[in-house]
Design a protein around this motif. Sequence first.
Motif, mmCIF file in Angstrom:
data_model
loop_
_atom_site.group_PDB
_atom_site.id
_atom_site.type_symbol
_atom_site.label_atom_id
_atom_site.label_comp_id
_atom_site.label_asym_id
_atom_site.label_seq_id
_atom_site.Cartn_x
_atom_site.Cartn_y
_atom_site.Cartn_z
ATOM 1 N N GLY A 563 18.772 42.129 40.976
ATOM 2 C CA GLY A 563 20.086 42.616 40.600
ATOM 3 C C GLY A 563 21.053 41.489 40.301
ATOM 4 N N ARG A 564 20.972 40.416 41.083
ATOM 5 C CA ARG A 564 21.843 39.263 40.834
ATOM 6 C C ARG A 564 21.498 38.626 39.496
ATOM 7 N NH1 ARG A 564 22.509 35.728 46.323
ATOM 8 N NH2 ARG A 564 24.541 35.301 45.379
ATOM 9 N N VAL A 565 20.214 38.493 39.220
ATOM 10 C CA VAL A 565 19.799 37.873 37.960
ATOM 11 C C VAL A 565 20.232 38.718 36.768
ATOM 12 C CG1 VAL A 565 17.801 37.199 36.577
ATOM 13 C CG2 VAL A 565 17.902 36.589 39.001
ATOM 14 N N ASP A 566 20.086 40.060 36.864
ATOM 15 C CA ASP A 566 20.537 40.925 35.773
ATOM 16 C C ASP A 566 22.023 40.725 35.505
ATOM 17 O OD1 ASP A 566 18.066 42.031 35.302
ATOM 18 O OD2 ASP A 566 18.426 43.858 36.459
ATOM 19 N N ALA A 567 22.807 40.631 36.582
ATOM 20 C CA ALA A 567 24.251 40.467 36.416
ATOM 21 C C ALA A 567 24.581 39.113 35.804
ATOM 22 C CB ALA A 567 24.941 40.623 37.772
ATOM 23 N N ILE A 568 23.919 38.067 36.266
ATOM 24 C CA ILE A 568 24.179 36.721 35.730
ATOM 25 C C ILE A 568 23.843 36.674 34.242
ATOM 26 C CG2 ILE A 568 23.408 34.321 35.816
ATOM 27 C CD1 ILE A 568 23.002 34.764 38.873
ATOM 28 N N ARG A 569 22.736 37.272 33.862
ATOM 29 C CA ARG A 569 22.360 37.255 32.452
ATOM 30 C C ARG A 569 23.339 38.050 31.604
ATOM 31 N NH1 ARG A 569 15.716 37.824 33.240
ATOM 32 N NH2 ARG A 569 15.444 35.711 34.094
ATOM 33 N N ALA A 570 23.892 39.123 32.159
ATOM 34 C CA ALA A 570 24.917 39.873 31.435
ATOM 35 C C ALA A 570 26.200 39.065 31.322
ATOM 36 C CB ALA A 570 25.191 41.200 32.138
ATOM 37 N N LEU A 571 26.534 38.336 32.371
ATOM 38 C CA LEU A 571 27.749 37.514 32.348
ATOM 39 C C LEU A 571 27.652 36.370 31.349
ATOM 40 C CD1 LEU A 571 28.502 37.374 36.180
ATOM 41 C CD2 LEU A 571 29.896 38.521 34.436
ATOM 42 N N ALA A 572 26.460 35.973 30.982
ATOM 43 C CA ALA A 572 26.293 34.882 30.013
ATOM 44 C C ALA A 572 26.878 35.244 28.657
ATOM 45 C CB ALA A 572 24.818 34.529 29.866
ATOM 46 N N ARG A 573 27.153 36.529 28.427
ATOM 47 C CA ARG A 573 27.793 36.949 27.171
ATOM 48 C C ARG A 573 29.323 36.882 27.255
ATOM 49 N NH1 ARG A 573 24.088 41.246 28.004
ATOM 50 N NH2 ARG A 573 25.837 42.634 28.499
ATOM 51 N N ASP A 574 29.831 36.534 28.422
ATOM 52 C CA ASP A 574 31.272 36.537 28.678
ATOM 53 C C ASP A 574 31.716 35.101 28.960
ATOM 54 O OD1 ASP A 574 33.863 36.765 29.723
ATOM 55 O OD2 ASP A 574 33.406 38.586 30.852
ATOM 56 N N SER A 575 32.553 34.532 28.104
ATOM 57 C CA SER A 575 32.924 33.120 28.242
ATOM 58 C C SER A 575 34.232 32.919 28.984
ATOM 59 C CB SER A 575 33.025 32.483 26.848
ATOM 60 O OG SER A 575 34.058 33.103 26.100
ATOM 61 N N SER A 576 34.723 33.941 29.667
ATOM 62 C CA SER A 576 36.013 33.820 30.345
ATOM 63 C C SER A 576 35.948 32.796 31.469
ATOM 64 C CB SER A 576 36.445 35.175 30.911
ATOM 65 O OG SER A 576 35.580 35.562 31.966
ATOM 66 N N MET A 577 37.102 32.251 31.811
ATOM 67 C CA MET A 577 37.164 31.284 32.902
ATOM 68 C C MET A 577 36.789 31.938 34.222
ATOM 69 S SD MET A 577 40.575 29.117 31.814
ATOM 70 C CE MET A 577 40.356 27.913 33.125
ATOM 71 N N GLU A 578 37.116 33.216 34.367
ATOM 72 C CA GLU A 578 36.783 33.932 35.600
ATOM 73 C C GLU A 578 35.270 33.959 35.809
ATOM 74 O OE1 GLU A 578 37.610 38.325 37.665
ATOM 75 O OE2 GLU A 578 38.240 37.921 35.595
ATOM 76 N N VAL A 579 34.544 34.200 34.735
ATOM 77 C CA VAL A 579 33.085 34.220 34.822
ATOM 78 C C VAL A 579 32.536 32.833 35.121
ATOM 79 C CG1 VAL A 579 30.971 34.495 33.450
ATOM 80 C CG2 VAL A 579 32.722 36.277 33.423
ATOM 81 N N VAL A 580 33.045 31.832 34.425
ATOM 82 C CA VAL A 580 32.576 30.462 34.652
ATOM 83 C C VAL A 580 32.824 30.057 36.098
ATOM 84 C CG1 VAL A 580 32.921 28.047 34.038
ATOM 85 C CG2 VAL A 580 32.806 29.792 32.243
ATOM 86 N N ASP A 581 33.989 30.401 36.631
ATOM 87 C CA ASP A 581 34.289 30.064 38.030
ATOM 88 C C ASP A 581 33.308 30.738 38.980
ATOM 89 O OD1 ASP A 581 36.389 28.480 37.271
ATOM 90 O OD2 ASP A 581 37.928 30.001 37.639
ATOM 91 N N ALA A 582 32.962 31.998 38.695
ATOM 92 C CA ALA A 582 32.013 32.707 39.555
ATOM 93 C C ALA A 582 30.638 32.060 39.505
ATOM 94 C CB ALA A 582 31.930 34.171 39.129
ATOM 95 N N LEU A 583 30.206 31.687 38.316
ATOM 96 C CA LEU A 583 28.904 31.034 38.185
ATOM 97 C C LEU A 583 28.893 29.681 38.888
ATOM 98 C CD1 LEU A 583 28.167 31.903 34.442
ATOM 99 C CD2 LEU A 583 27.133 32.960 36.462
#
Length: 855
Positions: A563-583
């Motif tokens: 589930g974590r991997v699915d979410a991370i791969r989906a987030l790779a389509r989102d370049s927001s700073m919020e996503v980058v900070d989470a990664l």
Amino acid sequence: MPSNRQALARRSFALASAKPQYAPDRPAAVEHIALVLRFDFEKHILFATCRTTLSAVGKPLHAIEMDCADLIIKSVHSAAGKRMEHETVGGKLHIALGQPVQPGKSTVVVVEYEARQPRQGIYFVSPDEAYPDKPVQVWTQGQDQDAHYWFPCIDYPNAKATTEIIATVPADFFVLSNGVLAEVSADKSSKTKTYHWKMETPHVTYLVSCVAGKFAEHTDMVGRLPVSYYVRPGREEEGARSFGKTPKMIGFFADKLDVPYPYVKYAQIAVADFIFGGMENTTATTQTDTTLHDERAHVDFSSDSLVAHELAHQWFGDLLTCKDWSHAWLNEGFATYFDALFREHDRGPDEFDYYRLQLAARYFEEDSQRYRRPIVTNIYSEPIDLFDRHLYEKGACVLHMVRRMLGDELWWRAIHRYVEDNAYQNVETIDLVRAIEKVTGRNLLPFFDQWIFKAGHPEFKVRYQWDEVTKSVLVAVAQTQETSQATPVFSLPLTVAFGFRQKPELKYQIFCDKNDQTFTFALEQKPDAFYFDPQGDVLKTVELHAPREMLIRQALEDKHLSGRVDAIRALARDSSMEVVDALERLLAGKAFWGVQAEAAFALGKIRTDHAFQALVRARGVAHPKARRAVADALGAFRGDEACDALAPMLRRDESYFVESAAAAGIGKTRSAKAFALLRKALSKQSWNDVVRAGAMRGFGHLGDERAIDICLEWTPYGKPPSSRYAAIEALGKLATGNKAVRERLLELMDDKNFHVRITALDALEELHDRAAIPAIENLAAQDVDGRLKRRCVEAARAIREYQEKPSEMHVLRDEIDSLRETNKTLLDRLERLEAAGKPHANGRSQGSRRKVSRR
């Protein structure tokens, strides 16, 4: 629907020469094979006698036909010495038995023969001017149907016989073969020893083995079972590092199967120049000596997967053997999954789950980039064609689905019944289906028809939507795979789950059986998390669309790795700073290394300046496999700054593989500094030359023509094999239109090293040079190795297709490059807007940007 690239890349599995293949008739049953062997190690000659005991089946037997290739037949006679008429035609040895053999009665056929400089089946290894430190060895390799290149036999897996081998070698040599060592005798006058091995349990011809050379032995006892490994003298410590867990693996497999290890011993022997990773010869596995590794390599490399896979074959492949090659997944799929099961037992569920994802990824790559086929198909040119990612990795993933469907208790009971009912016999897929039905009452024929006898897998696009008015969730599920008679719309149950901060998780089962479906779930409150197949049990691809905050929470907090991997791969389509900070938080925390690696890969796909800085700060992540992913992700950025970020990782890391990944990444940056760094890295010494090979890959990515001469210097016979492979691969990327490189690659197709020949073919395909086609097709016609022949056909076909459709492919590549540049510009603008005046989570202002160009 597949992408344009997939539509262009995927070709038919069946080559033009393919036809329906069936197990041959068995007019005779082979009962016993006795081989007497002597070797000329200098001239590479086998002198042998094969004594075959056989009986008639069904009706009187007047003649016998054996498979026999490249053998010089000296004589054929009966046990009493009476000469038998015989002829060799088209790879078959036809023998007239004289007196007819009545059904149920036995006779003995004795064949005296030689194999001179054999091309297949038996391999001589010896030092030469280029490799003076090579050992003197001889070893055999029978799978798939290569046994008849070193002894005349009925070379097909649908028959089993007892065997014995009597081999005479120099007095300081050791011989390993199947079964028990019955006797060792010495002849002081000739300075030889003769080893007599007996295999009293019937097995198939491709599992008959003989290895001879100078070896050091180590033996453990698992109860009364001797468990041994043999390595070249001086490599004992590496042997312990590579094979030391074997006793633990035997105990685990025997306990879970409730079937003891079925033979009198288990031995592994590491040989030079082996053409596979390992081979599960009954009781006597042959392993490549390249798996032996030093302490530094052991930081993030292990032989456990290879060792567990070959050991599992002693049950699945040896004790139970596929009746014909179309069902070979019963050998390879089981061995691959049992390797994963030992990983789960030994290292825990996260390692197991991430390994399953890696297995699936390998299969997905073959399915999308090469061909799609059913796991079970009898339409092929040669049996070795079937030994691919569908057979191994997809087969393992399907077995995992069966396990989850049945539950662990019923799964292990069903597999126990399958082994017990079919021990020492040949099996087909229906035998597994029947065993499951016996234990569980469930008829899984519809499941096997869909996943084993049809092709492909579901490719899901999943969209989550919360309806505040109705207090319900809408989940739209689409199966986007290209359907055909071979690839269906899959019918399968799936779990979806919703997570809440203050209450337990809610799980539901849905049934997907249409192209497009929408499922509605009435809930008391809006969920904080959404999970689709949370444990990742189903073999599938998923394009997941859910709110950013939900995906971030899933990536950071989901208890299931998949589930974590699915979410991370989906987030790779989102370049927001919020996503980058989470990664970045994932990389900086204590997450499992596979989760950290996925976070690094996602940052590499996002390719913003903010993502780049996050990766730079993550270079010191603790786990070497996560650091390797960081190095790989940094290679997604172009320019000097990315090159500078990778340079310290190449300069020194505790892991060879991190340095290798950094070298390859430096080449990808296309920095003006890269060439000098990579050239300097060529002097680095490492296990199996992995760092130098990384530098060669870097040259290939760099595209600097100055590297062509350097790569050519590393191609000759005599250079370290791993560096040769990487240099040849780099030439395929560097030297389009270079006639000298093409000619060198054509020369390498005749190299003594099998893997060099395969890599040269890959490089020629990459060059797209039509002038190479005649030589490639000539090699396909002359060579005997099925893997090489298939690769020749594929390479020639790919070159023709490229030449016939150049404009379409060039336009597609130009469009991709244009989209990358457009995306880069948009991301830069978006990041500026987000960063303007906004404080970063770590307190540093992100208003100013570093100059990093991105693809």
